[in-house]
Design a protein around this motif. Structure first.
Motif, mmCIF file in Angstrom:
data_model
loop_
_atom_site.group_PDB
_atom_site.id
_atom_site.type_symbol
_atom_site.label_atom_id
_atom_site.label_comp_id
_atom_site.label_asym_id
_atom_site.label_seq_id
_atom_site.Cartn_x
_atom_site.Cartn_y
_atom_site.Cartn_z
ATOM 1 N N ASP A 20 43.399 79.242 104.127
ATOM 2 C CA ASP A 20 43.431 80.252 105.186
ATOM 3 C C ASP A 20 44.853 80.811 105.251
ATOM 4 O OD1 ASP A 20 43.726 81.511 107.703
ATOM 5 O OD2 ASP A 20 42.037 80.376 108.482
ATOM 6 N N CYS A 23 46.408 80.354 109.184
ATOM 7 C CA CYS A 23 46.751 79.057 109.765
ATOM 8 C C CYS A 23 47.014 77.989 108.715
ATOM 9 C CB CYS A 23 45.648 78.598 110.725
ATOM 10 S SG CYS A 23 44.124 78.116 109.890
ATOM 11 N N MET A 25 44.914 76.159 106.824
ATOM 12 C CA MET A 25 43.941 75.109 106.544
ATOM 13 C C MET A 25 43.051 75.489 105.370
ATOM 14 S SD MET A 25 41.117 75.399 109.617
ATOM 15 C CE MET A 25 39.877 74.363 108.827
ATOM 16 N N CYS A 49 39.149 80.432 108.442
ATOM 17 C CA CYS A 49 38.425 79.355 109.110
ATOM 18 C C CYS A 49 37.582 79.890 110.254
ATOM 19 C CB CYS A 49 39.414 78.309 109.629
ATOM 20 S SG CYS A 49 40.502 78.925 110.923
ATOM 21 N N CYS A 53 41.286 84.034 113.032
ATOM 22 C CA CYS A 53 42.228 84.172 111.924
ATOM 23 C C CYS A 53 41.906 85.424 111.109
ATOM 24 C CB CYS A 53 42.171 82.935 111.031
ATOM 25 S SG CYS A 53 42.995 81.499 111.754
HETATM 26 ZN ZN LIG Z 1 42.528 79.734 110.375
#
Ligand SMILES: [Zn+2]
Length: 72
Positions: A20, A23, A25, A49, A53
């Motif tokens: 991502d 963020c 992840m 995610c 986002c």
């Molecule tokens: Zn995210």
């Protein structure tokens, strides 16, 4: 008919992982596609995610695309 077989195989594989860009992840790309959480920018696809986002990326894609670039 042949297209249906190819698409099913791609969905079942499910091992395509992306970061991502917002963020950081890990995101299952197939899952993100199914949830409409993939955006194309500068000839690349970015998976997210969640909608938050994805929307942040959509507002300023250049800032996140540079930070999230995962090429060696
Ligand atoms: Zn995210």
């Amino acid at each position: 008919m042949a297209d249906d077989i190819v698409n099913t195989a791609e969905i079942e594989r499910g091992d395509e992982i992306a970061l991502d860009a917002v963020c950081g992840m890990t995101v299952d790309v197939e899952l993100a596609r199914a949830r409409d959480l993939v955006l194309a920018f500068a000839e690349r696809e970015y998976a997210f995610c969640g909608a938050c986002c994805r929307d942040r990326f959509a507002r300023s894609p250049i800032a996140f695309a540079v930070a999230g670039r995962a090429e060696p």
